[in-house]
Design a protein around this motif. Structure first.
Motif, PDB file in Angstrom:
ATOM      1  N   ILE A   3      40.398  45.459  32.645  1.00 34.03           N
ATOM      2  CA  ILE A   3      40.619  44.123  32.099  1.00 34.03           C
ATOM      3  C   ILE A   3      39.892  43.293  32.975  1.00 34.03           C
ATOM      4  CG2 ILE A   3      42.670  42.496  31.942  1.00 34.03           C
ATOM      5  CD1 ILE A   3      44.265  45.262  31.635  1.00 34.03           C
ATOM      6  N   SER A   4      39.260  42.280  32.551  1.00 33.49           N
ATOM      7  CA  SER A   4      38.459  41.121  33.137  1.00 33.49           C
ATOM      8  C   SER A   4      39.238  39.803  33.746  1.00 33.49           C
ATOM      9  CB  SER A   4      37.668  40.296  32.270  1.00 33.49           C
ATOM     10  OG  SER A   4      36.574  39.467  32.937  1.00 33.49           O
ATOM     11  N   GLU A   5      38.550  39.310  34.441  1.00 33.00           N
ATOM     12  CA  GLU A   5      39.320  37.985  35.239  1.00 33.00           C
ATOM     13  C   GLU A   5      39.946  37.039  34.516  1.00 33.00           C
ATOM     14  OE1 GLU A   5      35.611  36.418  33.842  1.00 33.00           O
ATOM     15  OE2 GLU A   5      36.386  38.185  34.693  1.00 33.00           O
ATOM     16  N   GLU A  95      29.281  34.009  46.252  1.00 37.49           N
ATOM     17  CA  GLU A  95      29.797  32.825  46.491  1.00 37.49           C
ATOM     18  C   GLU A  95      31.181  32.647  45.885  1.00 37.49           C
ATOM     19  OE1 GLU A  95      26.751  33.060  45.367  1.00 37.49           O
ATOM     20  OE2 GLU A  95      25.548  32.235  46.767  1.00 37.49           O
ATOM     21  N   ALA A  96      31.425  33.317  44.893  1.00 39.30           N
ATOM     22  CA  ALA A  96      32.681  33.196  44.207  1.00 39.30           C
ATOM     23  C   ALA A  96      33.924  34.135  45.209  1.00 39.30           C
ATOM     24  CB  ALA A  96      32.870  34.067  42.910  1.00 39.30           C
ATOM     25  N   VAL A  97      33.282  35.061  45.531  1.00 42.82           N
ATOM     26  CA  VAL A  97      34.385  36.003  46.612  1.00 42.82           C
ATOM     27  C   VAL A  97      34.614  35.329  47.846  1.00 42.82           C
ATOM     28  CG1 VAL A  97      34.239  38.017  48.030  1.00 42.82           C
ATOM     29  CG2 VAL A  97      33.209  38.168  45.880  1.00 42.82           C
ATOM     30  N   GLN A  98      33.520  34.424  48.378  1.00 39.37           N
ATOM     31  CA  GLN A  98      33.995  33.368  49.400  1.00 39.37           C
ATOM     32  C   GLN A  98      34.890  32.306  49.139  1.00 39.37           C
ATOM     33  OE1 GLN A  98      30.169  32.043  51.060  1.00 39.37           O
ATOM     34  NE2 GLN A  98      29.424  34.104  51.383  1.00 39.37           N
ATOM     35  N   ALA A  99      34.878  31.864  47.977  1.00 38.86           N
ATOM     36  CA  ALA A  99      35.830  30.781  47.483  1.00 38.86           C
ATOM     37  C   ALA A  99      36.961  31.378  47.275  1.00 38.86           C
ATOM     38  CB  ALA A  99      35.315  30.007  46.200  1.00 38.86           C
ATOM     39  N   TYR A 100      37.369  32.592  46.725  1.00 37.99           N
ATOM     40  CA  TYR A 100      38.649  33.090  46.654  1.00 37.99           C
ATOM     41  C   TYR A 100      39.058  33.555  48.006  1.00 37.99           C
ATOM     42  CZ  TYR A 100      37.636  34.025  41.669  1.00 37.99           C
ATOM     43  OH  TYR A 100      37.249  33.916  40.267  1.00 37.99           O
ATOM     44  N   ASP A 101      38.174  33.734  49.003  1.00 34.18           N
ATOM     45  CA  ASP A 101      38.770  33.952  50.165  1.00 34.18           C
ATOM     46  C   ASP A 101      39.410  32.748  50.893  1.00 34.18           C
ATOM     47  OD1 ASP A 101      38.458  36.765  50.441  1.00 34.18           O
ATOM     48  OD2 ASP A 101      36.378  36.531  51.226  1.00 34.18           O
ATOM     49  N   GLY A 102      38.588  31.378  50.658  1.00 37.21           N
ATOM     50  CA  GLY A 102      39.094  30.304  51.082  1.00 37.21           C
ATOM     51  C   GLY A 102      40.567  29.823  50.359  1.00 37.21           C
ATOM     52  N   ASN A 110      53.156  33.752  47.433  1.00 35.68           N
ATOM     53  CA  ASN A 110      52.626  34.761  47.073  1.00 35.68           C
ATOM     54  C   ASN A 110      52.021  35.131  45.534  1.00 35.68           C
ATOM     55  OD1 ASN A 110      53.397  36.102  49.483  1.00 35.68           O
ATOM     56  ND2 ASN A 110      55.380  36.917  48.856  1.00 35.68           N
ATOM     57  N   THR A 111      52.469  34.246  44.714  1.00 30.74           N
ATOM     58  CA  THR A 111      51.844  34.430  43.459  1.00 30.74           C
ATOM     59  C   THR A 111      50.578  33.798  43.239  1.00 30.74           C
ATOM     60  OG1 THR A 111      54.084  33.804  42.521  1.00 30.74           O
ATOM     61  CG2 THR A 111      52.099  33.040  40.982  1.00 30.74           C
ATOM     62  N   ASP A 112      50.129  32.667  43.970  1.00 31.81           N
ATOM     63  CA  ASP A 112      48.964  32.172  44.087  1.00 31.81           C
ATOM     64  C   ASP A 112      47.800  33.229  44.959  1.00 31.81           C
ATOM     65  OD1 ASP A 112      49.955  29.923  43.031  1.00 31.81           O
ATOM     66  OD2 ASP A 112      49.753  28.846  44.791  1.00 31.81           O
ATOM     67  N   LYS A 113      48.576  33.648  45.670  1.00 29.93           N
ATOM     68  CA  LYS A 113      47.712  34.837  46.686  1.00 29.93           C
ATOM     69  C   LYS A 113      47.291  35.862  45.805  1.00 29.93           C
ATOM     70  CE  LYS A 113      49.288  33.668  51.375  1.00 29.93           C
ATOM     71  NZ  LYS A 113      49.844  34.003  52.548  1.00 29.93           N
ATOM     72  N   ALA A 114      48.420  36.220  44.928  1.00 31.63           N
ATOM     73  CA  ALA A 114      48.127  37.566  44.131  1.00 31.63           C
ATOM     74  C   ALA A 114      47.003  37.383  43.035  1.00 31.63           C
ATOM     75  CB  ALA A 114      49.110  37.983  43.546  1.00 31.63           C
ATOM     76  N   LYS A 115      47.003  36.118  42.584  1.00 28.51           N
ATOM     77  CA  LYS A 115      46.100  35.704  41.649  1.00 28.51           C
ATOM     78  C   LYS A 115      44.711  35.745  42.199  1.00 28.51           C
ATOM     79  CE  LYS A 115      49.015  32.960  38.567  1.00 28.51           C
ATOM     80  NZ  LYS A 115      49.336  31.416  38.163  1.00 28.51           N
ATOM     81  N   ALA A 116      44.588  35.118  43.387  1.00 25.96           N
ATOM     82  CA  ALA A 116      43.373  35.262  44.171  1.00 25.96           C
ATOM     83  C   ALA A 116      42.772  36.364  44.385  1.00 25.96           C
ATOM     84  CB  ALA A 116      43.342  34.457  45.327  1.00 25.96           C
ATOM     85  N   PHE A 117      43.768  37.488  44.966  1.00 26.13           N
ATOM     86  CA  PHE A 117      43.318  38.870  45.154  1.00 26.13           C
ATOM     87  C   PHE A 117      42.901  39.552  43.884  1.00 26.13           C
ATOM     88  CE2 PHE A 117      45.658  38.797  49.301  1.00 26.13           C
ATOM     89  CZ  PHE A 117      44.616  39.415  49.825  1.00 26.13           C
ATOM     90  N   TYR A 118      43.456  39.177  42.828  1.00 24.83           N
ATOM     91  CA  TYR A 118      43.067  39.829  41.227  1.00 24.83           C
ATOM     92  C   TYR A 118      41.760  39.382  41.012  1.00 24.83           C
ATOM     93  CZ  TYR A 118      42.915  41.065  36.426  1.00 24.83           C
ATOM     94  OH  TYR A 118      42.583  41.481  35.485  1.00 24.83           O
ATOM     95  N   ASN A 119      41.396  38.085  40.875  1.00 21.46           N
ATOM     96  CA  ASN A 119      40.119  37.469  40.557  1.00 21.46           C
ATOM     97  C   ASN A 119      39.062  37.950  41.456  1.00 21.46           C
ATOM     98  OD1 ASN A 119      41.443  36.560  38.385  1.00 21.46           O
ATOM     99  ND2 ASN A 119      40.634  34.290  38.629  1.00 21.46           N
ATOM    100  N   LYS A 120      39.269  38.288  42.851  1.00 25.42           N
ATOM    101  CA  LYS A 120      38.350  38.953  43.458  1.00 25.42           C
ATOM    102  C   LYS A 120      37.977  40.055  43.359  1.00 25.42           C
ATOM    103  CE  LYS A 120      37.634  39.748  48.581  1.00 25.42           C
ATOM    104  NZ  LYS A 120      38.298  39.560  49.964  1.00 25.42           N
ATOM    105  N   GLY A 121      39.366  40.800  43.066  1.00 23.67           N
ATOM    106  CA  GLY A 121      38.750  42.487  42.698  1.00 23.67           C
ATOM    107  C   GLY A 121      38.041  42.552  41.272  1.00 23.67           C
ATOM    108  N   VAL A 123      35.672  40.418  40.580  1.00 23.90           N
ATOM    109  CA  VAL A 123      34.178  40.089  40.733  1.00 23.90           C
ATOM    110  C   VAL A 123      33.501  41.279  41.574  1.00 23.90           C
ATOM    111  CG1 VAL A 123      32.786  38.691  42.141  1.00 23.90           C
ATOM    112  CG2 VAL A 123      34.696  37.574  40.840  1.00 23.90           C
ATOM    113  N   LEU A 124      34.238  41.784  42.317  1.00 26.68           N
ATOM    114  CA  LEU A 124      33.684  42.932  43.290  1.00 26.68           C
ATOM    115  C   LEU A 124      33.741  44.155  42.200  1.00 26.68           C
ATOM    116  CD1 LEU A 124      36.110  42.446  46.315  1.00 26.68           C
ATOM    117  CD2 LEU A 124      33.708  42.139  46.491  1.00 26.68           C
TER     118      LEU A 124
END
Length: 211
Positions: A3-5, A95-102, A110-121, A123-124
């Motif tokens: 499943i994509s981002e 650069e996208a990964v760096q932005a998600y880390d930011g 936790n909800t916002d962090k979970a979404k960022a971790f998901y999208n980072k995943g 991309v990776l």
């Protein structure tokens, strides 16, 4: 396919499909002073412009607005999160990964962090960086155990890693066999030359038959 981002577009709720980015982090700013209120409004205005450009698939313009919002307020996790999405769509994956880390550094829920971790995943995973994407999905699930998309993507990534390891093991085995075969061939050639020089006809033909 995994499943994509999923889409994130600030405080605008968009109807998106299964293969879109996660929904946007809702921008919320505690207004304590008039100067802070003005600053927050500037952030919101830039994010809104970025969202409008993103919807039109004008990713360069979206990136520009999200970056400006992040520059005005480095602690704005929404700007960083949406910037990651736009950068990814613009094929700027590192650069996208760096932005998600930011976004992860500044997100408060936790909800916002979970979404960022998901999208980072995602991309990776698209870039075959499996150990890192597996870690990102695991972190997303720790924060949101009900995220089935993250769970399915984690399973896919683990399977991909297993298959990748099998291929690497097979390649190493074949490489090792090739080295051994080359060593054996060298020994046969040395023996062939030795018996050829010594005049032992029978032995020479025996080693000649090995080629």
């Amino acid at each position: 396919l995994f499943i994509s981002e999923r889409k994130s577009v600030g405080n605008q709720q968009l109807a998106v499909g299964k293969n879109a980015l996660k929904k946007a982090v809702v921008l919320s700013v505690a207004i304590c002073m008039l100067s802070l209120h003005s600053k927050a409004q500037n952030d919101k205005s830039l994010i809104k412009k970025g969202n409008e450009a993103y919807e039109k698939k004008e990713y360069d313009n979206a990136i520009k607005n999200y970056q400006q919002a992040a520059e005005k307020n480095p602690a704005n996790s929404t700007a960083q999160y949406n910037l990651g999405n736009a950068l990814y769509k613009n094929n700027e994956t590192d650069e996208a990964v760096q932005a998600y880390d930011g976004a992860l550094s500044n997100a408060t829920s936790n909800t916002d962090k979970a979404k960022a971790f998901y999208n980072k995943g995602v991309v990776l995973q698209n870039n075959k960086r499996l150990p890192e994407c597996i870690e990102a999905y695991k972190n997303a699930l720790k924060l949101d155990p009900q995220d089935e998309d993250a769970r399915q993507n984690l399973q896919k990534a683990l399977q991909q890693q297993k298959e990748q390891q099998k291929k690497e093991d097979k390649d190493k085995k074949e490489e090792k066999k090739l080295v051994v075969d080359e060593d054996k061939k060298a020994l046969v050639i040395d023996a062939f030359n030795f018996y050829l020089k010594s005049g032992s006809v029978n032995k020479t033909f025996e080693y000649l038959a090995l080629f």
